[in-house]
Design a protein around this motif. Structure first.
Motif: not given
Length: 223
Positions: A89-108, A118-125
């Motif tokens: 779950v943690q690895s999939a979350t990292i991969g999904v959120w580093h897709v350029p479209q999602l990463y740019d959307a999060a940056a803007r 939140v999606c990074f912290v919760v699976p990591a916990l």
């Protein structure tokens, strides 16, 4: 746990958060701290009983018994406390959120950015909670397997680091500097792996100790 919360506050507030809006390398540092530094600090402090105890005993028992009777909760908890599933779950979350479209959307967009964190912290916990063997989640797993899991957890960081380092152009539209992207790759490669590496080495050496008690039974207790 205070150090983990304080560190999260530092990387999520100005001036660090302002720098993260300008430089990908700082943004990556922010994510590395939220995934690999804050969760183990919080989990290792075992704050859950202290967070739970201030509530009235009757309320704790009612919630605990309700959760214990909930088939869906027991099923979800049973899957998530399995270290390999937590790692997936943690690895999939990292991969999904580093897709350029999602990463740019999060940056803007600030709300998407918050959701990303939140999606990074919760699976990591969940992942660190299982491998550091802290209540309410305890996994029946020996230290050698812990070392393997911590090692495998570094792989997504390495893959992303290689993609960023060898890309001929900037991948993310919000961060057009190729040199900054290459610096971000270095952040993911070294600091991004450091905590996992230390944990893997520590787990391996604990496995070598003949006196190490192995392992405690699985348990999930909310009362």
């Amino acid at each position: 746990s205070y150090s983990g919360v304080a560190l999260a506050f530092v990387v999520l507030e100005s001036p660090f958060d302002t720098w993260a809006d300008r430089w990908l390398s700082v943004h990556m540092t922010q994510h590395i701290v939220l995934m690999t530094v804050v969760p183990p600090l919080v989990v290792y402090a075992r704050p859950w009983p202290r967070l739970w105890l201030p509530f009235p005993l009757a309320a704790r028992r009612a919630v605990g018994h309700g959760l214990a009777r909930s088939v869906s909760f027991r099923t979800a908890a049973g899957y998530l406390k399995r270290p390999w599933i937590a790692l997936a779950v943690q690895s999939a979350t990292i991969g999904v959120w580093h897709v350029p479209q999602l990463y740019d959307a999060a940056a803007r967009n600030e709300w998407i950015h918050v959701l990303e964190h939140v999606c990074f912290v919760v699976p990591a916990l969940v992942f660190w909670g299982a491998l550091l063997d802290t209540p309410p989640v305890r996994a029946r797993i020996d230290h050698l397997h812990r070392a393997v899991l911590f090692t495998v957890a570094m792989v997504p960081m390495w893959i992303l680091a290689l993609m960023l380092a060898f890309a001929p152009t900037a991948i993310y539209g919000a961060y057009p500097s190729l040199r900054d992207q290459q610096l971000a790759a270095g952040v993911m490669w070294v600091p991004g792996s450091l905590t996992y590496f230390v944990a893997a080495v520590a787990a391996f050496y604990r496995w070598l100790e003949p006196s190490t008690a192995e392992p405690r039974p699985e348990e999930l207790s909310w009362t």
